[in-house]
Design an enzyme around this catalytic site. Structure first.
Site, PDB file in Angstrom:
ATOM      1  N   GLU A   5       0.855  -1.074  -0.009  1.00  0.00           N
ATOM      2  CA  GLU A   5      -0.087  -0.202   0.138  1.00  0.00           C
ATOM      3  C   GLU A   5       0.868   1.206   0.075  1.00  0.00           C
ATOM      4  O   GLU A   5       0.610   2.489  -0.542  1.00  0.00           O
ATOM      5  CB  GLU A   5      -1.255  -0.107   1.167  1.00  0.00           C
ATOM      6  CG  GLU A   5      -1.885  -0.946   1.189  1.00  0.00           C
ATOM      7  CD  GLU A   5      -2.891  -1.053   0.319  1.00  0.00           C
ATOM      8  OE1 GLU A   5      -3.438   0.363  -0.015  1.00  0.00           O
ATOM      9  OE2 GLU A   5      -3.339  -1.733  -0.545  1.00  0.00           O
ATOM     10  N   SER A  49     -51.607 -29.973  36.664  1.00  0.00           N
ATOM     11  CA  SER A  49     -51.760 -30.064  37.938  1.00  0.00           C
ATOM     12  C   SER A  49     -50.746 -29.158  38.703  1.00  0.00           C
ATOM     13  O   SER A  49     -50.864 -28.870  40.063  1.00  0.00           O
ATOM     14  CB  SER A  49     -51.353 -31.400  38.632  1.00  0.00           C
ATOM     15  OG  SER A  49     -52.679 -32.222  38.224  1.00  0.00           O
TER      16      SER A  49
END
Length: 797
Positions: A91, A478
């Site tokens: 770069e 229940s």
């Protein structure tokens, strides 16, 4: 043509004037442009990176991250030399020597672009790219480029080269994440400092077009870009030709860091995420770097996930083997299976003990089946397969399994779990696996605070994001009865109050408004006659429960249930006592937490604290509870629910080896199974059932299907927890009671009496008639002190 001196003179003056004006104009333009730039570089001194929201458990252990593009910021020291060299070579080869801009590179780029007739090559230095990423847009405009140059010069004056590289590498997008560290973890399963030469070159090769060159998108382009970077590194002298050639011939190997806890925590994290995105919005949630502390305990959460999975797998196994995923055809010419088809099916397999993978049956005999899993082979033993018991056909019919061929055929594609590895034979020992159709949920909370420390909303979050702990509304059966019996205790009943367990019939209205006769029964159609209130609850009798609802009124039961934490709609009829409403596991947990918390209903809490990226507290939650029933009623209910564990359907809970209270719940045809149980410090609720309601089988009750999951989790959860007793209010009265419900007298046989607890003012009074009878009996049986001779005779007899 000959120019005279005055013409030349005026020409030169004009050139000078135009030059001065041009320079002045350009200078003024640049000055004006510079005034539009940030006055200082504070954005670089303290970079405002987009950061993920980090999720922590209650002990500060990181659980998860929420992000769109993940980022992990690391210092310059974390970057290996090869990464810096690859970046410079690819770069900005004169990065260490220029002052922000590269004049030579700019001239070369100008010539190339001029020849191309458009933008073909850039000349931005790393410093310019850093300026663009932090301070400017990415538009390809001349004004932006000039601003970029001016900012680059200023950045070079204020920051060191190392600081610029650090800013750049922590900011740059690399196709899968933002910043090198997060990308390295996601691509290679490594941290930045662990990257190889090949890894570094590949990452830098992504920079021109990260999404295009990403190796998981275009592996060939990624390889080409990596080799281009390696070539530049060799040209710049960073690596030798031999290193360049050797590395260029290596394949790109991708591997993620495996998070073994992500599946276990997924339901809890998703519940928190939905709340956070609604309150703070997606931008702040995914990019704002918040810190969120859950009430979850990671160890408990993992234990909950494992317990739920184990219980569901065992239940699903009892339901029967559903058959292979598919069956490959045998080539009629070769008589073999297609190796390409097997490779296609098994290519994603990873071979770690405990993992579940896909395989293909390649041979069968009476003792075992061989399974090809691609690179590895495994064996399924008949002794394991026969434990499935039956094979369930699509129409629900079950066929007994008597030999391997009843289950498997050559070519069957199946799922198997890697149980062990034989190093001598080089094969895995396997167990047959199938993704369960039945599902369930587990939710554990501290009853005193309401802090939810573990929540698993299903067998697998990857398969279904539906959270059965807080979203599924199912009939509790229940397990609703303690609400009815608690209401009775509050209404003046006692644990010793006599109830009638005998047949009853009620006239009701059908859906078509026709008269019908409802004749409820007990489970198993058993009748016990006269029983105590506690016995009726312990044995989960339907008939006494319905009578209680009739005596108290369904409206009263509904209001009482709301007070305890039920928010779902309830039926205003006698069936409410049998748990015919549809409620969530969270609602039922809140009810039982109220019993465990001395009558104070806690507010469930999932998130304890939220901080912004700077540590400022945005919100914080503390425990909230409301006294909704008396502590005496709560204690009496806990006493009864302890009896459910000691002598009722919750008997499996005794295996945790400490005092606990709980209640099972099973709906008609075992469509839903529940168990809610607690010790003084921890409450855990379990729900099991099909998402599309259907019978699980007659034996799949709350005791058999749900309670074992509770036991599995609680054994791990309480391993390092001290044993505590349930606190008894000082106002509770404890008396010896006769089995008929009256207060015991001294002359009652010991096997007909027991101790019972009462709220003050509800204890049975002394029965004068029984007292007189007892006194009379004692006087008859008392020896005459004046007749010692008779006493000796009696003794001799």
């Amino acid at each position: 043509m000959i120019f005279n001196k005055p013409v030349i003179k005026w020409f030169l003056i004009s050139v000078v004037v135009l030059g001065v004006l041009s320079i002045t104009g350009v200078s003024f333009f640049l000055y004006k442009l510079s005034t539009e730039l940030p006055e200082n570089l504070h954005a670089l001194e303290q970079p405002d990176y987009t950061l993920p929201t980090i999720i922590y458990d209650r002990e500060g252990n990181q659980v998860d991250e929420l992000f769109i593009h993940r980022r992990v910021v690391v210092p310059f020291e974390s970057f290996p030399p090869h990464l810096i060299q690859a970046l410079i070579a690819s770069e900005d080869s004169r990065f260490w020597s220029h002052s922000g801009i590269d004049i030579i590179r700019m001239i070369k780029a100008f010539v190339v672009n001029l020849q191309a007739g458009g933008f073909a090559q850039g000349a931005s230095t790393l410093t310019q790219q850093t300026a663009r990423q932090f301070l400017l847009s990415r538009e390809k405009k001349l004004i932006r480029k000039l601003k970029e140059i001016l900012l680059a010069i200023r950045i070079e004056r204020q920051f060191t080269k190392q600081e610029i590289i650090t800013l750049y590498l922590n900011k740059v997008f690399l196709g899968n994440a933002e910043g090198v560290e997060a990308s390295a973890q996601d691509y290679f399963g490594k941290h930045t400092e662990e990257l190889s030469l090949s890894d570094c070159a590949m990452l830098v090769g992504l920079l021109p077009a990260p999404s295009l060159y990403a190796p998981h998108v275009n592996p060939e382009l990624a390889l080409r870009q990596r080799n281009r970077v390696l070539g530049r590194m060799e040209e710049e002298g960073f690596i030798s030709p031999e290193e360049q050639e050797m590395t260029s011939n290596q394949p790109i190997k991708l591997s993620k860091i495996y998070d073994s806890t992500s599946e276990a925590t997924a339901y809890f994290v998703e519940h928190a995420r939905r709340y956070l995105i609604e309150k703070y919005g997606s931008e702040k949630l995914y990019n704002g770097g918040m810190k969120v502390y859950l009430t979850m305990d990671l160890d408990y959460q993992i234990a909950a996930h494992e317990a739920l999975q184990k219980g569901i797998l065992e239940l699903d196994k009892r339901q029967g083997y559903l058959g292979p995923l598919k069956t490959l055809e045998i080539d009629p010419v070769t008589g073999r299976l297609s190796s390409k088809e097997i490779e296609k099916i098994t290519r994603k397999n990873h071979f770690t003990l405990g993992d579940t993978v896909e395989g293909v049956i390649i041979s069968i005999n009476k003792n075992h089946a061989l399974v090809s899993m691609g690179e590895q082979t495994g064996i399924l033993e008949w002794t394991d397969l026969r434990t499935w018991g039956n094979r369930k056909l699509p129409d629900g019919t079950r066929i007994p399994i008597e030999k391997i061929e009843d289950m498997l055929s050559i070519g069957d594609v199946i799922q198997v779990t890697l149980e062990d590895f034989d190093t001598r034979q080089r094969l895995f020992y396997l167990s047959l696996h199938q993704e369960p159709v039945v599902n369930g949920a587990l939710l554990a909370m501290v009853p005193q605070t309401g802090n939810v420390i573990a929540m698993s909303g299903g067998y697998s979050y990857n398969n279904s994001q539906f959270n059965r702990a807080i979203q599924a509304k199912r009939q509790p059966g229940s397990s609703f009865k303690p609400i009815v019996y608690s209401a009775a205790l509050d209404a003046g009943y006692t644990l010793a109050t006599s109830l009638v367990d005998s047949p009853i019939a009620y006239k009701t209205k059908s859906a078509q408004n026709l008269d019908e006769i409802w004749m409820p029964t007990n489970y198993g159609n058993k009748l016990l006659g006269e029983v105590s209130l506690k016995t009726a609850l312990v044995k989960s009798l339907n008939l006494p429960t319905i009578r209680l609802v009739r005596e108290l009124g369904p409206e009263h039961i509904i209001e009482y249930a709301k007070k305890l934490g039920i928010v779902s709609e309830m039926n205003n009829n006698l069936t409410i006592g049998l748990g015919t409403l549809s409620a969530t596991l969270l609602e039922m947990n809140t009810v039982f937490a109220t019993f465990a918390n001395s009558g104070k209903r806690p507010k469930p809490i999932f998130i304890s604290r939220v901080e912004d990226r700077n540590g400022e507290v945005l919100e914080e939650y503390h425990s909230e509870s409301i006294q909704v029933i008396s502590e005496e009623t709560a204690f009496l209910m806990t006493t009864a629910l302890r009896e459910v564990v000691e002598h009722g359907t919750g008997w499996r809970a005794r295996t945790i080896g400490r005092p606990s209270a709980g209640k099972t719940g099973t709906t008609n045809k075992s469509i839903d199974a529940w168990y809610l149980g607690y010790i003084p410090q921890l409450l855990t609720g379990i729900y099991v059932g099909y998402d599309a309601p259907q019978p699980m089988g007659k034996s799949e009750s709350g005791s058999y299907a749900a309670a074992p999951i509770w036991v599995e989790f609680m054994k791990k959860a309480t391993a390092n927890m001290r044993t505590e007793q349930f606190p008894q209010p000082s106002s509770i009265v404890t008396l010896k009671i006769h089995k008929t419900g009256r207060r015991a007298s001294p002359c009652d046989p010991a096997d007909e009496t027991f101790y019972e607890h009462f709220a003050p003012g509800t204890e049975p009074p002394v029965d004068p008639q029984q007292s007189r009878f007892c006194e009379l009996q004692q006087s008859v049986n008392t020896p005459n002190e004046e007749s010692p001779q008779e006493e000796e005779i009696d003794l001799q007899l």
